[in-house]
Scaffold this active site. Structure first.
Site, short mmCIF file in Angstrom:
data_model
loop_
_atom_site.label_atom_id
_atom_site.label_comp_id
_atom_site.label_asym_id
_atom_site.label_seq_id
_atom_site.Cartn_x
_atom_site.Cartn_y
_atom_site.Cartn_z
N HIS A 81 47.79 -77.87 -40.49
CA HIS A 81 47.83 -78.68 -41.71
C HIS A 81 48.58 -79.98 -41.49
O HIS A 81 48.22 -81.02 -42.03
CB HIS A 81 48.46 -77.89 -42.86
N ASN B 261 47.98 -76.31 -49.64
CA ASN B 261 49.32 -75.99 -49.18
C ASN B 261 49.98 -74.86 -49.95
O ASN B 261 51.05 -74.41 -49.59
CB ASN B 261 50.22 -77.23 -49.32
#
Ligand code: HEM
Ligand SMILES: *[C@@H]1O[C@H](CO)[C@@H](O)[C@H](O)[C@H]1NC(C)=O
Ligand SMILES: *[C@@H]1O[C@H](CO)[C@@H](O)[C@H](O)[C@H]1NC(C)=O
Ligand SMILES: *[C@@H]1O[C@H](CO)[C@@H](O)[C@H](O)[C@H]1NC(C)=O
Ligand SMILES: *[C@@H]1O[C@H](CO)[C@@H](O)[C@H](O)[C@H]1NC(C)=O
Ligand SMILES: *[C@@H]1O[C@H](CO)[C@@H](O)[C@H](O)[C@H]1NC(C)=O
Ligand SMILES: CC(=O)N[C@H]1CO[C@H](CO)[C@@H](O)[C@@H]1O
Length: 329
Positions: free
Chosen positions: A68, A96
């Site tokens: 990420h 997230n």
């Protein structure tokens, strides 16, 4: 005439050296901290070896964190920044929601700050931790080139625009990876990270309950597996708390289990299933399965190294954060 030749050659050599020099200064390199903080890499691996056995599920979380981080504005630890009254950072973005391990990184950063203040970037910490986490799960070791600098920006919208969704099909995945300089081989290998870790039901329950909006299942998912998930794990369409092992049976071991599941149509996400929807990708997966596991491990490591170079900031770009969750004031 002769003198002139030499001077032209000399000029070219100087140009080449200058080119080399600027390239080197702008690149990551092995052992970047050898002089500035010789114990840095050992502190990281000792910390991982000490803490992950007590919390084995963190290994997967920390590997995912690297992915990420790198996919959103490069591997620059932007993923670690906390939101402020002015900024909604990547952390508050949908993808997230389920990232974990921030406290682990903070603890490690404070050890490194004690050893050599202001030297080791949070971006390098994530990259080294991801490697060491893979190692403790039985995955490959690779040398992580270092010298990444920490970014100053983090935006929630950037995460949404850059992190591939679990609903992506093969062409959408290919495009998302290509935009980061990663090809289909990298896509297949890096998706192999799903051999460890867990998912929340909410990341795939559309495949179980309402695939096309008619209360149907995804026909690409094995029927028996879907029934089992509905009966024992994701018992209702809105369950967003139950977690499911992505490679049940060996979800803490870095092995070929994920690819075996894909061929049984038991990958959890549409993005997993998508890898077998493309004939040449499917052939590549069969080839991995027909080879000793070492081939996957070695190739996975190569793709991880490649991912760790995405849009890195080096030299004097960015900064070395004091605390990973906030930019220096
Ligand atoms: C190809 C596109 C990808 C998609 C669409 C995707 C999607 C996801 C989703 C939806 C989850 C579960 C989140 C949750 O519900 O808790 C997950 C977990 C995970 N992903 Fe991926 N992923 C992709 C690629 C990658 C890559 C490249 C890596 C690392 C190299 C990675 C590593 C992981 C790991 C280790 C987990 C488990 C995390 C945990 O146990 O906390 N994924 N992924
Ligand atoms: C927060 O937003 C301000 C104004 O857009 C910007 O100058 C600053 O760099 C942002 N900080 C982060 C951490 O993104
Ligand atoms: C893949 O997804 C994209 C974006 O949602 C869509 O435009 C495209 O038609 C899909 N491709 C296939 C082959 O289904
Ligand atoms: C992807 O890139 C790697 C080098 O990084 C290369 O070895 C591999 O053949 C490429 N795969 C494809 C499908 O182009
Ligand atoms: C399935 O999706 C459709 C269309 O999005 C929606 O109207 C319907 O309420 C959904 N059904 C369930 C059981 O979630
Ligand atoms: C989970 O679902 C509940 C009820 O639908 C909702 O209130 C909550 O915000 C959701 N949690 C997350 C993390 O999305
Ligand atoms: C770990 C983390 O910061 N998660 C955040 C993700 O985004 C939601 C809001 O959408 C926050 O509530 C979480 O704290």
């Amino acid at each position: 005439m002769r003198i002139k030749m030499v001077s032209i050659e000399g000029f070219m050599i100087i140009c080449a050296l200058l080119g080399l020099f600027t390239r080197v200064s702008a690149d990551l390199k092995l052992g970047f901290y050898d002089e500035s903080c010789p114990k840095a890499e050992k502190i990281v691996s000792d910390y991982v070896k000490k803490h992950i056995p007590n919390a084995p599920s963190l290994a997967a979380a920390l590997l995912r964190m690297h992915f990420h981080d790198c996919f959103v504005s490069g591997c620059d630890a932007s993923v670690l920044l906390d939101s402020t009254s002015k900024n909604q950072t990547e952390k508050t973005s949908g993808p997230n929601l389920t990232l974990r391990g921030f406290g682990f990184i903070d603890g490690l950063k404070s050890l490194l700050e004690k050893e050599c203040p202001g030297v080791v970037s949070c971006a390098d910490i994530i990259s080294l931790v991801a490697r060491d986490s893979v190692v403790v799960t039985g995955g490959p070791f690779w040398y992580v080139p270092t010298g990444r600098r920490d970014g100053l920006l983090s935006r929630s919208s950037e995460a949404l625009a850059n992190i591939p969704f679990p609903t992506f099909n093969f062409s959408a995945l290919t495009k998302a990876f290509a935009s980061k300089g990663l090809n289909v081989t990298d896509l297949i290998l890096l998706s192999g990270a799903h051999t460890i870790g867990v998912s929340h039901c909410s990341s795939f329950s559309n495949r179980l309950y309402n695939f096309t909006g008619k209360g149907d299942e995804d026909p690409a998912l094995d029927k028996f597996y879907a029934a089992n998930l509905k009966k024992f794990k994701c018992k209702n369409p809105n369950d967003n708390t139950t977690i499911v092992e992505m490679d049940p049976g060996s979800f803490r071991t870095f092995d070929l289990g994920y690819y075996k599941l894909l061929l049984k149509r038991r990958g959890l996400f549409q993005s997993d299933a998508a890898l077998t929807s493309d004939p040449s990708a499917k052939a590549a997966i069969r080839k991995l399965l027909d080879s000793p596991v070492e081939v996957f491990l070695k190739d996975f490591a190569l793709s991880m190294e490649k991912m760790g170079r995405i849009q890195v900031k080096t030299g004097s770009a960015g900064e070395i954060r004091k605390h990973c969750a906030v930019v220096n004031s």
